[in-house]
Design an enzyme around this catalytic site. Sequence first.
Site, short mmCIF file in Angstrom:
data_model
loop_
_atom_site.label_atom_id
_atom_site.label_comp_id
_atom_site.label_asym_id
_atom_site.label_seq_id
_atom_site.Cartn_x
_atom_site.Cartn_y
_atom_site.Cartn_z
N CYS A 1 0.84 -1.09 0.21
CA CYS A 1 -0.06 -0.28 -0.03
C CYS A 1 0.78 1.47 0.15
O CYS A 1 1.77 2.08 0.97
CB CYS A 1 -0.99 -0.25 1.63
SG CYS A 1 -2.15 1.48 1.20
N CYS B 1 -0.01 4.49 2.00
CA CYS B 1 -0.35 4.06 3.65
C CYS B 1 1.48 4.16 4.26
O CYS B 1 1.48 4.29 4.97
CB CYS B 1 -0.67 2.39 4.24
SG CYS B 1 -2.28 1.79 3.05
N ASP B 2 2.27 3.17 3.22
CA ASP B 2 3.74 3.70 3.81
C ASP B 2 4.82 4.27 2.79
O ASP B 2 5.84 3.86 3.02
CB ASP B 2 3.65 1.83 3.92
CG ASP B 2 3.30 1.05 4.54
OD1 ASP B 2 2.18 1.40 5.37
OD2 ASP B 2 3.18 -0.40 3.70
#
Length: 316
Positions: free
Chosen positions: A143, A146-147
């Site tokens: 992701c 997200c990261d």
Amino acid sequence: MTDSATAPNASDVLDIAIIGAGPAGLTAGLYAARAGMDAAVFERVSPGGQLAQTEQLENYPGFPEGTEGFALAWSMKQQADRFGVRSVSEEVTGVDLASDPKVLSTPFGTHRARAVIVATGARPRKLGVDGEDELAGRGVSYCATCDGNFFRGKTVAVVGGGNTAAADALYLARICEKVYLIHRRDRLRATAVYHERLAGLPNVEFVWNATVARLEADGDGALAAVAVRDVNTGEERTLAVSGLFVAVGTQPNTEFLGGALELDAAGYIVAGEDGAASVPGVWAAGDVRTKALRQVVTAVADGAVCAEQAAERLSL
Ligand code: NAP
């Protein structure tokens, strides 16, 4: 584990149980509630599904400048709530769809419903190379939104050639020093507009006709490099990267069904445009069903169609 104001009791029989609170499930909830049904949406983590992890959406109609995935998902949830759909924060781990009413099992007990809409979506597929599981969270990610921030100013790679890989590469190119885009063919599957934008970025390098052969870790057990193999010549090349974003497609979340519905070879629920699954009184909406185009706009359409079909059947 439910919103207390709307929690179904153990003795309740819901009209419609909707499994999954992504765009398809939330829209099914909205339409079911507006049709006067006693409906509940079951979600294991938080609402929004894959949409909530999408940085920017440019192809959802009504937003000429695009919109953030999380914000859109949250609006969908609020809209469904406004019409009285119940929210149940429990993971559905098993089903009995042949019984009447149908039964959903969760770690907290069972729930009963006259009709069920499965809208559990799909999750990222893994690459399947050695060390992938050990390095997940230590350089390997599924992701980018997200990261990605953990890799600000660093060199990373994205693997895949679809819309997800292209969108991830574009996003990462804005915050990372360099982005390799590794794809097993010599052209992207992604929509043309992505290709044009990526080709114009000085810090994006396409690595065509290549697959990931190996992941290499440093002394601390974090990702340090990716060895890629040319699919035509077999030659290997090592790319020094701190992060590898895997975007090689998705697989459906249908394991919990335990064979209760007919699935295709890849595990998607066999259902047509009306969403009707192989068991009467059960519908499938969004990415989890067999379909040609998996997009937010088709997921919400599915949710509406399935809820209308279910409400009509229950009203007969
Ligand atoms: P996808 O379209 O299925 O693309 C997967 C990509 O990974 C393909 O390029 C495929 O290569 C490659 N691949 C598959 N297995 C591989 C392996 N083992 N090793 C290396 N490469 C591998 O998946 P997606 O990009 O996640 O998209 C899923 C759905 O969501 C699609 O319908 C997509 O259109 C939609 N989506 C849309 C948007 C948007 O419109 N903005 C954004 C994200 C996702 P080949 O090309 O050679 O098959």
